[in-house]
Structure formats: structure tokens, C-alpha cells
Design a protein around this motif. Structure first.
Motif, PDB file in Angstrom:
ATOM      1  N   TYR A  65       0.826  -1.197   0.000  1.00 53.72           N
ATOM      2  CA  TYR A  65       0.000   0.000   0.000  1.00 53.72           C
ATOM      3  C   TYR A  65       0.862   1.250   0.000  1.00 53.72           C
ATOM      4  N   SER A  66       0.244   2.357  -0.333  1.00 49.14           N
ATOM      5  CA  SER A  66       0.920   3.650  -0.313  1.00 49.14           C
ATOM      6  C   SER A  66      -0.039   4.673   0.262  1.00 49.14           C
ATOM      7  N   THR A  67       0.522   5.696   0.886  1.00 45.92           N
ATOM      8  CA  THR A  67      -0.287   6.737   1.517  1.00 45.92           C
ATOM      9  C   THR A  67       0.248   8.112   1.140  1.00 45.92           C
ATOM     10  N   GLN A  68      -0.668   8.999   0.829  1.00 44.01           N
ATOM     11  CA  GLN A  68      -0.326  10.382   0.525  1.00 44.01           C
ATOM     12  C   GLN A  68      -1.180  11.308   1.375  1.00 44.01           C
ATOM     13  N   MET A  69      -0.552  12.330   1.946  1.00 40.66           N
ATOM     14  CA  MET A  69      -1.299  13.332   2.697  1.00 40.66           C
ATOM     15  C   MET A  69      -1.755  14.438   1.751  1.00 40.66           C
ATOM     16  N   LEU A  70      -3.039  14.815   1.893  1.00 38.71           N
ATOM     17  CA  LEU A  70      -3.647  15.808   1.026  1.00 38.71           C
ATOM     18  C   LEU A  70      -4.436  16.807   1.849  1.00 38.71           C
ATOM     19  N   ARG A  71      -4.670  17.984   1.279  1.00 37.65           N
ATOM     20  CA  ARG A  71      -5.512  18.978   1.936  1.00 37.65           C
ATOM     21  C   ARG A  71      -6.651  19.343   0.985  1.00 37.65           C
ATOM     22  N   PRO A  72      -7.876  18.934   1.332  1.00 33.36           N
ATOM     23  CA  PRO A  72      -9.018  19.234   0.454  1.00 33.36           C
ATOM     24  C   PRO A  72      -9.285  20.736   0.389  1.00 33.36           C
ATOM     25  N   THR A  73      -9.686  21.186  -0.790  1.00 28.61           N
ATOM     26  CA  THR A  73     -10.096  22.577  -0.938  1.00 28.61           C
ATOM     27  C   THR A  73     -11.590  22.740  -0.716  1.00 28.61           C
ATOM     28  N   GLU A  74     -12.307  21.603  -0.641  1.00 31.76           N
ATOM     29  CA  GLU A  74     -13.730  21.616  -0.339  1.00 31.76           C
ATOM     30  C   GLU A  74     -13.976  20.673   0.837  1.00 31.76           C
ATOM     31  N   PRO A  75     -14.905  20.996   1.740  1.00 30.67           N
ATOM     32  CA  PRO A  75     -15.122  20.156   2.922  1.00 30.67           C
ATOM     33  C   PRO A  75     -15.803  18.827   2.575  1.00 30.67           C
ATOM     34  N   PHE A  76     -15.436  17.777   3.326  1.00 30.69           N
ATOM     35  CA  PHE A  76     -16.070  16.462   3.200  1.00 30.69           C
ATOM     36  C   PHE A  76     -16.517  16.036   4.594  1.00 30.69           C
ATOM     37  N   ASP A  77     -17.574  15.255   4.666  1.00 29.65           N
ATOM     38  CA  ASP A  77     -18.119  14.899   5.977  1.00 29.65           C
ATOM     39  C   ASP A  77     -18.058  13.419   6.289  1.00 29.65           C
ATOM     40  N   MET A  78     -17.358  12.638   5.470  1.00 25.75           N
ATOM     41  CA  MET A  78     -17.322  11.200   5.748  1.00 25.75           C
ATOM     42  C   MET A  78     -16.046  10.590   5.194  1.00 25.75           C
ATOM     43  N   ALA A  79     -15.557   9.587   5.903  1.00 22.62           N
ATOM     44  CA  ALA A  79     -14.441   8.795   5.413  1.00 22.62           C
ATOM     45  C   ALA A  79     -14.983   7.701   4.501  1.00 22.62           C
ATOM     46  N   VAL A  80     -14.165   7.271   3.561  1.00 22.25           N
ATOM     47  CA  VAL A  80     -14.587   6.273   2.574  1.00 22.25           C
ATOM     48  C   VAL A  80     -13.563   5.149   2.530  1.00 22.25           C
ATOM     49  N   VAL A  81     -14.052   3.908   2.526  1.00 25.73           N
ATOM     50  CA  VAL A  81     -13.200   2.731   2.399  1.00 25.73           C
ATOM     51  C   VAL A  81     -13.708   1.902   1.232  1.00 25.73           C
ATOM     52  N   ASN A 116      -5.901  18.123   7.296  1.00 25.50           N
ATOM     53  CA  ASN A 116      -5.380  17.229   6.258  1.00 25.50           C
ATOM     54  C   ASN A 116      -6.150  15.912   6.231  1.00 25.50           C
ATOM     55  N   TRP A 117      -6.055  15.228   5.101  1.00 21.39           N
ATOM     56  CA  TRP A 117      -6.636  13.900   4.928  1.00 21.39           C
ATOM     57  C   TRP A 117      -5.549  12.976   4.421  1.00 21.39           C
ATOM     58  N   LEU A 118      -5.715  11.678   4.695  1.00 21.08           N
ATOM     59  CA  LEU A 118      -4.799  10.673   4.177  1.00 21.08           C
ATOM     60  C   LEU A 118      -5.522   9.793   3.174  1.00 21.08           C
ATOM     61  N   LEU A 119      -4.873   9.585   2.039  1.00 18.70           N
ATOM     62  CA  LEU A 119      -5.374   8.666   1.015  1.00 18.70           C
ATOM     63  C   LEU A 119      -4.449   7.461   1.003  1.00 18.70           C
ATOM     64  N   THR A 120      -4.944   6.327   1.475  1.00 20.90           N
ATOM     65  CA  THR A 120      -4.175   5.086   1.461  1.00 20.90           C
ATOM     66  C   THR A 120      -4.710   4.187   0.361  1.00 20.90           C
ATOM     67  N   LEU A 121      -3.839   3.781  -0.548  1.00 16.50           N
ATOM     68  CA  LEU A 121      -4.189   2.896  -1.657  1.00 16.50           C
ATOM     69  C   LEU A 121      -3.534   1.545  -1.424  1.00 16.50           C
ATOM     70  N   SER A 122      -4.208   0.476  -1.792  1.00 12.98           N
ATOM     71  CA  SER A 122      -3.672  -0.864  -1.580  1.00 12.98           C
ATOM     72  C   SER A 122      -3.907  -1.726  -2.805  1.00 12.98           C
ATOM     73  N   GLY A 123      -3.100  -2.778  -2.915  1.00 13.97           N
ATOM     74  CA  GLY A 123      -3.265  -3.718  -4.012  1.00 13.97           C
ATOM     75  C   GLY A 123      -2.490  -4.986  -3.748  1.00 13.97           C
ATOM     76  N   ALA A 124      -3.023  -6.105  -4.233  1.00 15.11           N
ATOM     77  CA  ALA A 124      -2.352  -7.391  -4.078  1.00 15.11           C
ATOM     78  C   ALA A 124      -1.248  -7.522  -5.126  1.00 15.11           C
ATOM     79  N   ARG A 125      -0.598  -8.681  -5.157  1.00 13.91           N
ATOM     80  CA  ARG A 125       0.531  -8.899  -6.064  1.00 13.91           C
ATOM     81  C   ARG A 125       0.192  -8.484  -7.499  1.00 13.91           C
TER      82      ARG A 125
END
Length: 458
Positions: free
Chosen positions: A207-223, A243-252
Motif C-alpha cells: 500500500y501507499s499513503t499520501q497526505m492531502l488537503r481538500p479545498t472543499e469540505p467532506f463529511d465522511m471517510a470512505v473505504v 489534512n486527509w490521508l489517502l491510502t491505496l492498496s493492491g495485491a501482487r
């Protein structure tokens, strides 16, 4: 109160072990490879520290018993609290989960440095007001155990500063909290102890994670969880400081990129316009950081004869999980509470080590069941301990239960009790849950992301 302890590893698990020992021993010495920063920043000694971390409700309950007030400290420092599933919506292999408002479980989300610094400050404050003296040896590493096959009596320590001076630290109890990279099996073997039996299930997930800062507000986390036809996933969650974290994952073969220019294409491949829109309207705060050491491994120190007197392995050093499921910190709190309760029943008495080790192992049981159940379908036979009949039946049942939980308030409530580590595995086998899981159709989740919450009672 009497005796001394050495804790190998000053990360979150080690700090919580110190919290458990306070008031039960005279002195605790922490052996930490790094030097602690004077403010919450990422450090090399926490290899997955840049990735998304959450404290599950079961972990919060354990933390409050162990160190009352710490959760409030985290929130005051900026950690975000989200009710599940109202504020954390999930898409599984069969579609989106219904967005119930149960008011039962919540996750606390913030960066790992903030978690570590807040808990460490609370533990040191507790120690200052107790009769236990805590000493931290920074820039030091344990290089072996002292004692014999029957009893560990301390550790050999080497400084990481110039000169690399070595010395022996004698103690009545050595707690291994050194994490996934623990060398305790080798050290115990050098004392003449058998290597503990291991179970390994490796789905090959990166997996990889990137920190981001939204320019528009969000009210829920998404998985978005991986599925057989698309073994990729994502999690989008808030942390402190806007800030928000975007974590992406993937198998082999499907590992996410660590090149920032390739992140958008990976997110687009998930087919979730909400995440794509979030990414396009957010500013990058950091580049993506990757992590691939995600196997599940359980060392059975809890087996008869598994540990000598004077030695205990906790958290990742004994049982480690795929970090993508966000269980590790909560298990560390549960393990710390198990250690505290074992100490309360007579202190460092004869037979303490195996008794405490079994208690710590029980604190990991639920997390192990859920992580292995989720990873087993992606594990290659050459990488995994082959499943026995019991585990194959568990996998079949767990698969039906997960699908049913997406749409069934009764099964879903039980499933969330388990995934939040607030109940033991038997919760999934209660008659009403078992009957609904086996007899009712697996069903499909919602086709579209639920934008409104609904009552769990209908």
C-alpha cells in the motif's frame, strides 16, 4: 510493588507496556533505537508511520482503562472522531454497506506521530506520579538476552552513538515490544529454547499513503475494499490539521504507485467518482509513501513451554497483522491492558511469564481471525500456512457473514463488534447471527454510495 523490568522498543506497544507496568514494579528501563523528537514528526523507527492509523472502539476502551483520559487528549490535540458506519462508509466485494446510525462504535483518526507523542506524554505523566521510576535509553538497541533456557534475567544493550558501547541490563522481566522485526526467536534459541511455532498468511498486499488537503469540505471517510475482479482498494480519512490521508492498496501485481503522477490513474481504476473528485480538488501535502511488509504472522509463545520465566512478547513481536486493517494500535492497547491485569493478580510471581503470555495472546485472537479471514483468499499456497478444516469452514462462514453484514442490521452489528475489537469471535456465532448468516441469502450491497445515514432499527 517490587522488581524491575526492561521494555525492548519504545514505540506505541512498548509505551503502553510501560503504562501497564507502572505501579507494579520499582523500575522500568526502555531500550529505544531512535531518539524521540521534541514534537510529533515522522521518524525512521516507525516504518509504517506515514500511513493511515485509526484507534478502534475496542482499543479506545482498553486505552481508557489503562490510561484514563488519553482519548480526550488525542481529540484535544486534533484527532478526528468518526462514528461507524455513519461517518465511515465502506464498499465491499458485494457493494456498498448501508450507512446505519448505531451510535455504538467510533474510530479516532490522526497521524501516527500524534498518537505516539500523546500516549508517551500521558505514560510519563503517570510514571511521575507513581512509585515506579522510568528511564529511557534512546539511540540504543538490544542485541541479546541474558540468562538461561529456564529464565531470562535481562538484555545486552549496545549504544548506537559513536563508540557503540555495550552493557548488560539485569531485570526480573524483559518485555519484547520491538515489533515485526523482533529478533527474540533467535535470542531465545541462543539460550537453548526452541523456536516458537509460527503461522504465516501473506496476501502479498502493498500500500501507499499520501497526505492531502481538500479545498472543499467532506463529511465522511470512505473505504473501498478489494474484490476478486479488482484486487485494489482505497481509504480516504481525515487527520489533524485539516489534512486527509489517502491510502491505496493492491495485491501482487496490483501494488499502488509511489509516483505522485500515477496516483490519479490508480484511483480512477477503482471506478469510484467520489474518490476521484476528492483527489482532483485536493492539494498534495506529501508525496506517496509505500509499504509492503504486510504479512500476518503469529508466533505461538503462548503454547506450553513457549516462554521462559522473565520473558514476555507483546503486540507485533508476538502477533502481527496486515496493517491495512487498522488493528495494530488497538491490539497494542488490549495487550497492555492484558499485561496490567496479569500483574494485578499477584505481580511478578513464579509462573507469571506464561500466564501473561497467554493473556496477551487472547488479546490478539479477534484481530487475527478477521485479518487472516480477509487475507486468506489472496494468499498464495507457497506463502501461507495451509488452512486446516476448521479454518476452511471459518473462511466459508466469514465470507457469507461479511456479505450479509453489508445489508443486515443484526449481522452487521455483530460484525462491527468484532472488527472494532469490542467483542470476541463467539459474537459471530450467536444463534440469531448464525441463522441469519447461513439461512438468508448472501445478498448484494447497495449499488451506489449511500449519501444519507439511516436508523439501524429501520
Amino acid at each position: 510493588m517490587s522488581g524491575s523490568a526492561v521494555v525492548v522498543g519504545g514505540g506505541l506497544a512498548g509505551t503502553l507496556a510501560v503504562g501497564a507496568l507502572i505501579g507494579h514494579v520499582d523500575t522500568v528501563t526502555v531500550v529505544e533505537r531512535d531518539r524521540y523528537p521534541d514534537r510529533p514528526v515522522f521518524r525512521k523507527g516507525v516504518p509504517q508511520g506515514r500511513h493511515l492509523h485509526v484507534f478502534l472502539s475496542g482499543g479506545q476502551l482498553a486505552l481508557e482503562k489503562l490510561l484514563p483520559g488519553t482519548t480526550a487528549d488525542l481529540e484535544a490535540a486534533g484527532a478526528r472522531r468518526m462514528e461507524a458506519p455513519r461517518d465511515v462508509i465502506t464498499k465491499g466485494a458485494n457493494g456498498w454497506q448501508r450507512r446505519y446510525h448505531e451510535g455504538k462504535h467510533a474510530v479516532v483518526s490522526c497521524t501516527r506521530p500524534l498518537f505516539d507523542a500523546t500516549v508517551r506524554e500521558r505514560v510519563l505523566a503517570e510514571a511521575a506520579g507513581s512509585g515506579t521510576r522510568v528511564e529511557v535509553l534512546e539511540a540504543s538497541e538490544a542485541i541479546g538476552l541474558l540468562g538461561s533456557a529456564e529464565r531470562v534475567t535481562g538484555v545486552r544493550v549496545r549504544s548506537r552513538d559513536a563508540g557503540h558501547a555495550e552493557r548488560d541490563l539485569h531485570a526480573d522481566l524483559v518485555v519484547d515490544a520491538s515489533g515485526r522485526a523482533s529478533r527474540a526467536p533467535q535470542w531465545l534459541a541462543e539460550l537453548g529454547r526452541p523456536v516458537p511455532r509460527e503461522e504465516v498468511v501473506d496476501a502479498g498486499i502493498g500500500y501507499s499513503t499520501q497526505m492531502l488537503r481538500p479545498t472543499e469540505p467532506f463529511d465522511m471517510a470512505v473505504v473501498v475494499q478489494p474484490r476478486p475482479d479488482c484486487p485494489r482498494g482505497a481509504a480516504w480519512a481525515p487527520v489533524e490539521g485539516g489534512n486527509w490521508l489517502l491510502t491505496l492498496s493492491g495485491a501482487r501485481g496490483q501494488h499502488p504507485p509511489t509516483d505522485g503522477s500515477a496516483v490519479l490513474a490508480f484511483v480512477e481504476s477503482l471506478g469510484e467518482s467520489h474518490l476521484v473528485d476528492n483527489l482532483r480538488t485536493s492539494d498534495a501535502v506529501s508525496p506517496p509513501h509505500g509499504f509492503r511488509d504486510t504479512f500476518n504472522r503469529r508466533r505461538h509463545y503462548d503454547a506450553p513451554g513457549g516462554v521462559p520465566e522473565g520473558f514476555l512478547a507483546v503486540s507485533d513481536a508476538a502477533c502481527t497483522f496486515n496493517p491495512i486493517y487498522g488493528q495494530g494500535m488497538s491490539v497494542a492497547a488490549l495487550s497492555g491492558l492484558a499485561l496490567r491485569e496479569a500483574l494485578a493478580d499477584g505481580g511478578l510471581r513464579p509462573g507469571f511469564a506464561p500466564t501473561a503470555q497467554r493473556a496477551v495472546a487472547r488479546a490478539s485472537d479477534t484481530a487475527w481471525l478477521t485479518a487472516v479471514g480477509a487475507d486468506r483468499p489472496y494468499a498464495q499456497d507457497t506463502d501461507a500456512t495451509p488452512p486446516g478444516l476448521a479454518e476452511r469452514m471459518q473462511t466459508w462462514y466469514f465470507g457469507r457473514l461479511v456479505d450479509r453484514a453489508a445489508i443486515d442490521p443484526v449481522v452487521g452489528a455483530a460484525f462491527r463488534d468484532i472488527t472494532h475489537l469490542a467483542a470476541g469471535p463467539s459474537r459471530l456465532l450467536s444463534p440469531v447471527v448464525a441463522l441469519r448468516t447461513i439461512l438468508l441469502p448472501r445478498g448484494a450491497g447497495l449499488a451506489a454510495m449511500p449519501l444519507r445515514a439511516e436508523s439501524a432499527t429501520g
